[in-house]
Design a protein around this motif. Structure first.
Motif, PDB file in Angstrom:
ATOM      1  N   MET A   1      49.412  66.906  17.527  1.00 46.68           N
ATOM      2  CA  MET A   1      49.574  66.378  18.960  1.00 46.68           C
ATOM      3  C   MET A   1      49.260  68.021  20.006  1.00 46.68           C
ATOM      4  O   MET A   1      48.963  68.817  18.785  1.00 46.68           O
ATOM      5  N   ALA A   2      48.962  68.056  21.467  1.00 49.58           N
ATOM      6  CA  ALA A   2      48.110  69.515  21.570  1.00 49.58           C
ATOM      7  C   ALA A   2      49.193  70.397  21.934  1.00 49.58           C
ATOM      8  O   ALA A   2      50.634  70.603  21.807  1.00 49.58           O
ATOM      9  N   ASN A   3      48.410  71.428  21.236  1.00 47.64           N
ATOM     10  CA  ASN A   3      49.028  72.795  21.244  1.00 47.64           C
ATOM     11  C   ASN A   3      49.232  73.547  22.958  1.00 47.64           C
ATOM     12  O   ASN A   3      48.663  73.737  24.006  1.00 47.64           O
ATOM     13  N   THR A   4      50.359  73.049  23.644  1.00 53.55           N
ATOM     14  CA  THR A   4      50.696  73.662  25.166  1.00 53.55           C
ATOM     15  C   THR A   4      50.932  74.692  25.750  1.00 53.55           C
ATOM     16  O   THR A   4      51.828  75.518  24.037  1.00 53.55           O
ATOM     17  N   HIS A   5      50.849  75.645  26.346  1.00 50.62           N
ATOM     18  CA  HIS A   5      51.249  77.019  26.781  1.00 50.62           C
ATOM     19  C   HIS A   5      52.561  76.635  27.908  1.00 50.62           C
ATOM     20  O   HIS A   5      52.817  75.509  28.138  1.00 50.62           O
ATOM     21  N   ALA A   6      52.991  78.731  27.934  1.00 47.76           N
ATOM     22  CA  ALA A   6      53.706  77.960  28.806  1.00 47.76           C
ATOM     23  C   ALA A   6      52.908  77.806  30.118  1.00 47.76           C
ATOM     24  O   ALA A   6      52.118  77.552  31.065  1.00 47.76           O
ATOM     25  N   PRO A   7      54.004  77.268  31.493  1.00 48.77           N
ATOM     26  CA  PRO A   7      53.462  76.985  32.985  1.00 48.77           C
ATOM     27  C   PRO A   7      53.510  78.132  33.585  1.00 48.77           C
ATOM     28  O   PRO A   7      53.431  79.454  33.197  1.00 48.77           O
ATOM     29  N   ARG A   8      52.451  77.961  34.100  1.00 44.20           N
ATOM     30  CA  ARG A   8      51.770  79.032  34.930  1.00 44.20           C
ATOM     31  C   ARG A   8      51.060  78.389  36.642  1.00 44.20           C
ATOM     32  O   ARG A   8      51.617  77.379  36.414  1.00 44.20           O
ATOM     33  N   PRO A   9      51.174  79.383  37.273  1.00 40.65           N
ATOM     34  CA  PRO A   9      50.550  78.972  38.776  1.00 40.65           C
ATOM     35  C   PRO A   9      49.464  78.121  38.960  1.00 40.65           C
ATOM     36  O   PRO A   9      48.406  78.418  37.803  1.00 40.65           O
ATOM     37  N   GLY A  10      49.460  77.213  39.244  1.00 42.25           N
ATOM     38  CA  GLY A  10      48.573  76.101  39.996  1.00 42.25           C
ATOM     39  C   GLY A  10      47.019  76.909  40.234  1.00 42.25           C
ATOM     40  O   GLY A  10      47.593  78.464  40.635  1.00 42.25           O
ATOM     41  N   PHE A  11      46.275  76.405  39.486  1.00 38.84           N
ATOM     42  CA  PHE A  11      44.862  77.528  39.997  1.00 38.84           C
ATOM     43  C   PHE A  11      44.175  76.964  41.315  1.00 38.84           C
ATOM     44  O   PHE A  11      43.991  75.844  41.320  1.00 38.84           O
ATOM     45  N   ALA A  13      42.477  69.074  36.215  1.00 40.17           N
ATOM     46  CA  ALA A  13      42.415  70.497  35.005  1.00 40.17           C
ATOM     47  C   ALA A  13      42.933  70.945  36.063  1.00 40.17           C
ATOM     48  O   ALA A  13      42.530  72.358  35.444  1.00 40.17           O
ATOM     49  N   GLY A  14      44.065  71.070  36.433  1.00 42.71           N
ATOM     50  CA  GLY A  14      44.969  72.057  36.507  1.00 42.71           C
ATOM     51  C   GLY A  14      44.987  72.510  38.183  1.00 42.71           C
ATOM     52  O   GLY A  14      45.822  73.376  38.481  1.00 42.71           O
ATOM     53  N   THR A  15      44.188  71.856  38.776  1.00 41.84           N
ATOM     54  CA  THR A  15      43.446  73.204  39.760  1.00 41.84           C
ATOM     55  C   THR A  15      44.646  72.422  41.453  1.00 41.84           C
ATOM     56  O   THR A  15      44.283  71.514  41.563  1.00 41.84           O
ATOM     57  N   THR A  16      45.196  72.737  42.030  1.00 40.96           N
ATOM     58  CA  THR A  16      46.426  72.725  43.116  1.00 40.96           C
ATOM     59  C   THR A  16      45.979  72.640  44.014  1.00 40.96           C
ATOM     60  O   THR A  16      46.310  72.013  45.627  1.00 40.96           O
ATOM     61  N   THR A  17      45.101  73.831  44.457  1.00 42.68           N
ATOM     62  CA  THR A  17      44.223  74.497  46.076  1.00 42.68           C
ATOM     63  C   THR A  17      43.235  73.648  46.008  1.00 42.68           C
ATOM     64  O   THR A  17      42.149  74.554  45.035  1.00 42.68           O
ATOM     65  N   LEU A  18      42.436  73.500  46.924  1.00 41.53           N
ATOM     66  CA  LEU A  18      40.917  73.714  46.830  1.00 41.53           C
ATOM     67  C   LEU A  18      40.968  73.727  48.436  1.00 41.53           C
ATOM     68  O   LEU A  18      40.830  73.308  49.442  1.00 41.53           O
ATOM     69  N   THR A  65      54.965  82.941  47.081  1.00 40.68           N
ATOM     70  CA  THR A  65      54.700  81.536  48.173  1.00 40.68           C
ATOM     71  C   THR A  65      54.376  80.197  47.438  1.00 40.68           C
ATOM     72  O   THR A  65      54.957  79.618  46.882  1.00 40.68           O
ATOM     73  N   ALA A  66      53.858  79.471  48.818  1.00 39.71           N
ATOM     74  CA  ALA A  66      54.682  77.648  48.020  1.00 39.71           C
ATOM     75  C   ALA A  66      53.354  77.586  47.152  1.00 39.71           C
ATOM     76  O   ALA A  66      53.111  76.487  45.994  1.00 39.71           O
ATOM     77  N   CYS A  67      51.499  78.112  46.732  1.00 39.22           N
ATOM     78  CA  CYS A  67      50.984  77.833  45.737  1.00 39.22           C
ATOM     79  C   CYS A  67      51.349  78.976  44.724  1.00 39.22           C
ATOM     80  O   CYS A  67      51.225  78.156  43.452  1.00 39.22           O
ATOM     81  N   GLU A  68      52.538  79.362  44.272  1.00 33.21           N
ATOM     82  CA  GLU A  68      53.069  79.703  43.180  1.00 33.21           C
ATOM     83  C   GLU A  68      53.981  78.914  42.812  1.00 33.21           C
ATOM     84  O   GLU A  68      54.464  79.292  41.698  1.00 33.21           O
ATOM     85  N   ARG A  69      54.608  78.317  43.557  1.00 28.75           N
ATOM     86  CA  ARG A  69      55.501  76.980  43.226  1.00 28.75           C
ATOM     87  C   ARG A  69      54.416  75.397  42.711  1.00 28.75           C
ATOM     88  O   ARG A  69      55.083  75.370  42.105  1.00 28.75           O
ATOM     89  N   ASP A  70      53.744  76.050  42.750  1.00 25.12           N
ATOM     90  CA  ASP A  70      52.617  75.138  42.046  1.00 25.12           C
ATOM     91  C   ASP A  70      52.354  75.560  40.974  1.00 25.12           C
ATOM     92  O   ASP A  70      52.198  76.797  40.603  1.00 25.12           O
ATOM     93  N   SER A  71      52.361  74.106  39.747  1.00 23.45           N
ATOM     94  CA  SER A  71      51.880  75.099  38.413  1.00 23.45           C
ATOM     95  C   SER A  71      51.486  73.513  37.644  1.00 23.45           C
ATOM     96  O   SER A  71      51.474  72.509  37.616  1.00 23.45           O
ATOM     97  N   GLY A  78      56.584  70.657  44.409  1.00 21.90           N
ATOM     98  CA  GLY A  78      57.150  70.148  43.409  1.00 21.90           C
ATOM     99  C   GLY A  78      57.465  68.848  43.205  1.00 21.90           C
ATOM    100  O   GLY A  78      58.613  68.030  43.330  1.00 21.90           O
ATOM    101  N   ARG A  79      56.523  67.933  43.247  1.00 24.31           N
ATOM    102  CA  ARG A  79      55.883  66.617  43.007  1.00 24.31           C
ATOM    103  C   ARG A  79      54.954  66.866  41.955  1.00 24.31           C
ATOM    104  O   ARG A  79      54.456  67.851  41.781  1.00 24.31           O
ATOM    105  N   ALA A  80      55.723  65.773  40.521  1.00 22.27           N
ATOM    106  CA  ALA A  80      54.611  65.901  39.713  1.00 22.27           C
ATOM    107  C   ALA A  80      53.896  65.044  39.445  1.00 22.27           C
ATOM    108  O   ALA A  80      53.539  64.066  40.318  1.00 22.27           O
ATOM    109  N   VAL A  81      51.957  65.859  39.669  1.00 27.57           N
ATOM    110  CA  VAL A  81      51.372  64.874  39.861  1.00 27.57           C
ATOM    111  C   VAL A  81      50.623  64.031  38.764  1.00 27.57           C
ATOM    112  O   VAL A  81      49.824  63.506  38.620  1.00 27.57           O
ATOM    113  N   VAL A  82      50.561  65.314  37.253  1.00 31.63           N
ATOM    114  CA  VAL A  82      49.723  65.248  36.540  1.00 31.63           C
ATOM    115  C   VAL A  82      51.411  65.355  35.618  1.00 31.63           C
ATOM    116  O   VAL A  82      51.844  66.111  35.128  1.00 31.63           O
ATOM    117  N   GLU A  83      50.849  64.220  34.726  1.00 32.35           N
ATOM    118  CA  GLU A  83      52.184  64.548  33.348  1.00 32.35           C
ATOM    119  C   GLU A  83      51.939  64.115  32.015  1.00 32.35           C
ATOM    120  O   GLU A  83      50.622  62.510  32.094  1.00 32.35           O
TER     121      GLU A  83
END
Ligand SMILES: [Zn+2]
Length: 373
Positions: free
Chosen positions: A1-11, A71-76, A308-314, A338-343
């Motif tokens: 089982m992977a050791n998960t961290h708390a949610p943080r804003p997307g990279f 990789a958790g990057t939500t904005t390019l 900001t919108a980006c801070e709601r990406d997690s 607001g939409r899960a894209v990786v689970e």
């Protein structure tokens, strides 16, 4: 089982090139090894960009967009060039990002280096066309210039005028290598920043990639004008262009990967390693750059007051073991707009094996076209 961290804003990856994502799939070494930065451009990246057609670009952009989310990057923040496929190229990038659900800011990096002023104008017209026509909710347009040393005075001026007309910013490489500085000096300017400013090409909010060879005074001047700088540690190390210690003179500095994979914890680890080796570097300032990218992105994607919108990406990261430069995490869960894209570490918005298979299929033809140039 992977050791998960708390949610943080997307990279946020504040400077990259989706067009180079096929490189890990067998990019051929140049026949004669490059010995300086301009030769690296001439013998590798300026051949790759001329070899790009629509199919290769689509395979590359889809791979980069999908892998970024994993990789958790939500904005390019992308900077694009494909001199033999200019018109419509930004739609290919934008479609790939919207398809998988990653935010993107795209521009065509106008340059006069292959086809003179006509080429520069066509690159800027692609920026105009895209900015006017784009309705994709996750994608924004900007005005791009390759770099001062590959652009005429007229192209710089046209870019600035277009940005003001569109209410957009300019995204450009600045002082990545001493060659850009030497070129601006030959033209009678203190450096590329001064040349771009003299041409009225840098509205507030514009994005200057690299700045490795700027002085502290030039970095402060950029900050005073509301300009962003983006440091790309792995790329700068790989191209042996140096380390930009002077960037500590501005708080408006974000982190990019310049075409390397959008794995920001790995880029951050490389930054920490290189910052620790750079005499006079302010480690605390360097450590704030990854998070500063969210402020850069907020200018494009806005959001409610205080958030900001980006801070709601997690993203929820999971530890998966060590690597050379970090490499110790993967994204367990990613939410964009607001939409899960990786689970569970799996892409929900597409079939990653199909995306990788198409990239593998498209790469050999691209290398053949490149080697024929
Ligand atoms: Zn770049």
């Amino acid at each position: 089982m992977a050791n998960t961290h708390a949610p943080r804003p997307g990279f946020v990856n504040a400077h990259t090139h989706l067009y180079s994502a096929l490189a890990p799939y067998g990019l051929p070494a140049p026949a004669t090894p490059p010995v300086n930065f301009v030769q690296i451009l001439e013998r590798i990246w300026w051949k790759l960009d001329r070899a790009l057609d629509e199919a290769a670009l689509r395979a590359s952009a889809r791979l980069y967009a999908a892998e970024s989310l994993l990789a958790g990057t939500t904005t390019l923040v992308d900077h694009h060039e494909s001199p033999h496929f200019i018109e419509g190229s930004l739609d290919v990038l934008a479609e790939a990002c919207q398809e998988f659900g990653v935010r993107a800011v795209v521009c065509y990096g106008a340059t006069d280096r292959n086809g003179g002023r006509d080429e520069g104008h066509r690159g800027l017209e692609e920026c105009r066309r895209f900015a006017r026509a784009n309705r994709r909710p996750l994608v924004r347009g900007a005005v791009g210039l390759h770099a001062s040393f590959t652009c005429s005075e007229e192209t710089l001026r046209e870019a600035g005028a277009l940005a003001r007309e569109l209410g957009a910013v300019v995204h450009v490489h600045v002082a990545e290598d001493g060659a850009d500085v030497a070129d601006a000096r030959r033209r009678g300017f203190a450096g590329p920043l001064e040349r771009l400013l003299a041409a009225d090409a840098l509205p507030a909010g514009s994005i200057l990639a690299h700045g490795v060879h700027l002085t502290p005074a030039q970095v402060r001047a950029a900050a005073e004008r509301g300009l962003w700088l983006v440091q790309n540690p792995r790329s700068n190390e790989g191209n042996r262009v140096g380390y930009g210690v002077a960037l500590q003179a501005s708080a408006q500095v974000a982190l990019g990967t310049d075409g390397w994979a959008a794995d920001m914890p790995v880029e951050q680890a490389a930054l920490e390693r290189l910052a620790g080796q750079a005499p006079g570097e302010d480690l605390a300032a360097a450590g704030r750059r990854l998070d500063a990218g969210r402020e850069l992105a907020a200018a494009f994607f806005g959001g409610a007051a205080g958030e900001t919108a980006c801070e709601r990406d997690s993203v929820v990261l999971a530890a998966v073991g060590g690597g050379a430069d970090g490499g110790a995490t993967r994204a367990e869960r990613v939410v964009v707009a607001g939409r899960a894209v990786v689970e569970g570490g799996c892409l929900l918005t597409g079939d990653i094996e199909e995306v990788r298979a198409r990239a593998r299929e498209a790469a050999p033809a691209l290398w053949r076209r490149m080697e024929a140039l």
